[in-house]
Scaffold this motif. Structure first.
Motif, mmCIF file in Angstrom:
data_model
loop_
_atom_site.group_PDB
_atom_site.id
_atom_site.type_symbol
_atom_site.label_atom_id
_atom_site.label_comp_id
_atom_site.label_asym_id
_atom_site.label_seq_id
_atom_site.Cartn_x
_atom_site.Cartn_y
_atom_site.Cartn_z
ATOM 1 N N CYS A 16 0.875 -1.182 0.000
ATOM 2 C CA CYS A 16 0.000 0.000 0.000
ATOM 3 C C CYS A 16 0.909 1.228 0.000
ATOM 4 O O CYS A 16 2.118 1.122 0.221
ATOM 5 C CB CYS A 16 -0.942 0.019 1.204
ATOM 6 N N SER A 18 0.541 3.909 2.124
ATOM 7 C CA SER A 18 0.807 4.258 3.520
ATOM 8 C C SER A 18 -0.265 3.612 4.387
ATOM 9 O O SER A 18 -1.462 3.761 4.102
ATOM 10 C CB SER A 18 0.768 5.784 3.660
ATOM 11 N N THR A 19 0.151 2.917 5.423
ATOM 12 C CA THR A 19 -0.851 2.271 6.287
ATOM 13 C C THR A 19 -1.699 3.322 7.004
ATOM 14 O O THR A 19 -2.884 3.101 7.252
ATOM 15 C CB THR A 19 -0.191 1.312 7.299
ATOM 16 N N ASN A 20 -1.103 4.475 7.330
ATOM 17 C CA ASN A 20 -1.922 5.543 7.925
ATOM 18 C C ASN A 20 -3.030 5.951 6.957
ATOM 19 O O ASN A 20 -4.184 6.120 7.347
ATOM 20 C CB ASN A 20 -1.061 6.775 8.248
ATOM 21 N N SER A 21 -2.663 6.104 5.667
ATOM 22 C CA SER A 21 -3.664 6.538 4.685
ATOM 23 C C SER A 21 -4.774 5.511 4.527
ATOM 24 O O SER A 21 -5.937 5.877 4.354
ATOM 25 C CB SER A 21 -3.010 6.786 3.328
ATOM 26 N N MET A 24 -7.062 6.149 7.288
ATOM 27 C CA MET A 24 -7.685 7.480 7.242
ATOM 28 C C MET A 24 -8.698 7.572 6.107
ATOM 29 O O MET A 24 -9.729 8.233 6.231
ATOM 30 C CB MET A 24 -6.616 8.551 7.086
ATOM 31 N N ASP A 25 -8.419 6.902 4.991
ATOM 32 C CA ASP A 25 -9.304 6.998 3.831
ATOM 33 C C ASP A 25 -10.562 6.170 4.001
ATOM 34 O O ASP A 25 -11.600 6.483 3.438
ATOM 35 C CB ASP A 25 -8.572 6.538 2.560
ATOM 36 N N THR A 27 -12.178 5.110 7.035
ATOM 37 C CA THR A 27 -12.352 5.011 8.483
ATOM 38 C C THR A 27 -13.208 3.805 8.821
ATOM 39 O O THR A 27 -14.381 3.748 8.465
ATOM 40 C CB THR A 27 -13.044 6.281 9.020
ATOM 41 N N GLN A 42 5.494 -0.849 1.835
ATOM 42 C CA GLN A 42 4.866 0.474 1.901
ATOM 43 C C GLN A 42 5.595 1.383 0.922
ATOM 44 O O GLN A 42 6.798 1.612 1.059
ATOM 45 C CB GLN A 42 4.943 1.015 3.327
ATOM 46 N N ARG A 46 5.052 7.972 5.204
ATOM 47 C CA ARG A 46 5.254 9.380 5.571
ATOM 48 C C ARG A 46 5.896 9.518 6.937
ATOM 49 O O ARG A 46 5.662 8.715 7.837
ATOM 50 C CB ARG A 46 3.903 10.102 5.661
ATOM 51 N N SER A 64 -0.293 0.437 11.164
ATOM 52 C CA SER A 64 -1.023 1.549 11.777
ATOM 53 C C SER A 64 -2.238 0.995 12.495
ATOM 54 O O SER A 64 -2.765 -0.057 12.115
ATOM 55 C CB SER A 64 -1.514 2.542 10.714
ATOM 56 N N GLU A 120 -1.685 10.881 13.308
ATOM 57 C CA GLU A 120 -2.508 11.818 12.553
ATOM 58 C C GLU A 120 -3.924 11.756 13.108
ATOM 59 O O GLU A 120 -4.475 10.667 13.277
ATOM 60 C CB GLU A 120 -2.473 11.473 11.060
#
Ligand code: ATP
Length: 250
Positions: A16, A18-21, A24-25, A27, A42, A46, A64, A120
């Protein structure tokens, strides 16, 4: 995961950005479970302020998790410090020595960066507010790896005889993370401040704070009850809030 097993929804991805994204995308539903995304490759990890986080298939643990907290709770400010402490505690249990924390979001071993954290916040959007906590841990860096702007890097392989199984390491970090999040939600950062300060890499050392257009130097006097850095200068103690600044040895 002990008592926590069954409360986790762990999504394992080959690749992917970003695992944060990912979290976040999309939820995840507020279904009472703890949502985790872990990835092998990854491609656009970021750091803070547009910096890059690098990882290597097979050589990193990259994941994440989404943490929901009570509306109005004064929790977000110290969250990256709490996450760093959780990583340190999990690794200490595995026998790693010399672990240190660098305010606000890095895990070091003897001054070399081992892991990074990116928190984030997801605005409430009418639901329970949440934070996405991204963690990258270096397990085994390819030989000759150079990371821009970061001369002092290390991996777990330099500090343990046998690398831990990544599933076990993930479980260990999540267990510590959610134990500390519970404490943090109930009692705030003051309950964890002492543990953080014990591992402060720069305690009582000269440091330079850069990044918000100004530069300040002083002696690192620890962190306060909100997780803000305390800098001792000629004019007294200054509080530095987590944000657009970086700490360096002076
Ligand atoms: P610093 O950590 O330099 O104080 P920062 O906290 O703003 O700055 P982070 O956002 O935590 O930095 O992490 C991004 C930085 O970490 C990158 O600019 C790079 O220098 C460094 N970096 C990237 N990948 C790795 C890695 N796998 N191991 C160690 N350091 C890395």
């Amino acid at each position: 995961l002990g008592d926590l097993a069954g409360t986790f929804d762990v999504q394992v991805l080959d690749e992917c950005a970003s695992t944060n994204s990912v979290l976040m995308d999309a939820t995840p539903a507020d279904d009472g479970r703890i949502h985790v995304v872990v990835v092998e490759r990854q491609t656009a990890g970021r750091g803070r302020r547009g910096r890059q986080w690098q990882s290597w298939p097979g050589g990193s643990l990259t994941f994440s998790t989404l943490w929901r907290f009570a509306p109005g709770a004064p929790v977000p400010a110290g969250l990256s410090l709490v996450a760093g402490l959780a990583v340190v505690r999990a690794l200490e249990i595995l026998g790693v020595q010399g672990l240190q924390l660098k305010w606000p979001n890095d895990v070091l071993v003897h001054g070399h960066k081992l892991a990074g954290i990116l928190v984030e916040l997801l605005p409430g959007r009418g639901r329970t507010p949440a934070a996405v906590v991204g963690i990258g841990i270096n397990l085994h860096l390819p030989a000759g790896t150079r990371i821009p702007d970061q001369p002092a890097v290390t991996d777990l392989g330099e500090h343990v005889a046998t690398l831990p199984d990544r599933n076990r390491l993930l479980a260990a970090v999540l267990t510590e993370l959610y134990a500390l999040f519970d404490t943090y939600a109930a009692a705030g950062f003051p309950a964890l401040r002492g543990a953080w300060q014990q591992r402060n890499a720069f305690a009582d050392l000269p440091v330079r704070i850069t990044g918000d257009g100004n530069e300040m130097t002083g002696i690192c006097a620890g962190v306060d009850d909100d997780g803000a850095l305390l800098l001792r200068t000629d004019t007294g103690l200054t509080r530095i809030l987590t944000g657009e600044v970086s700490l360096r040895a002076a």
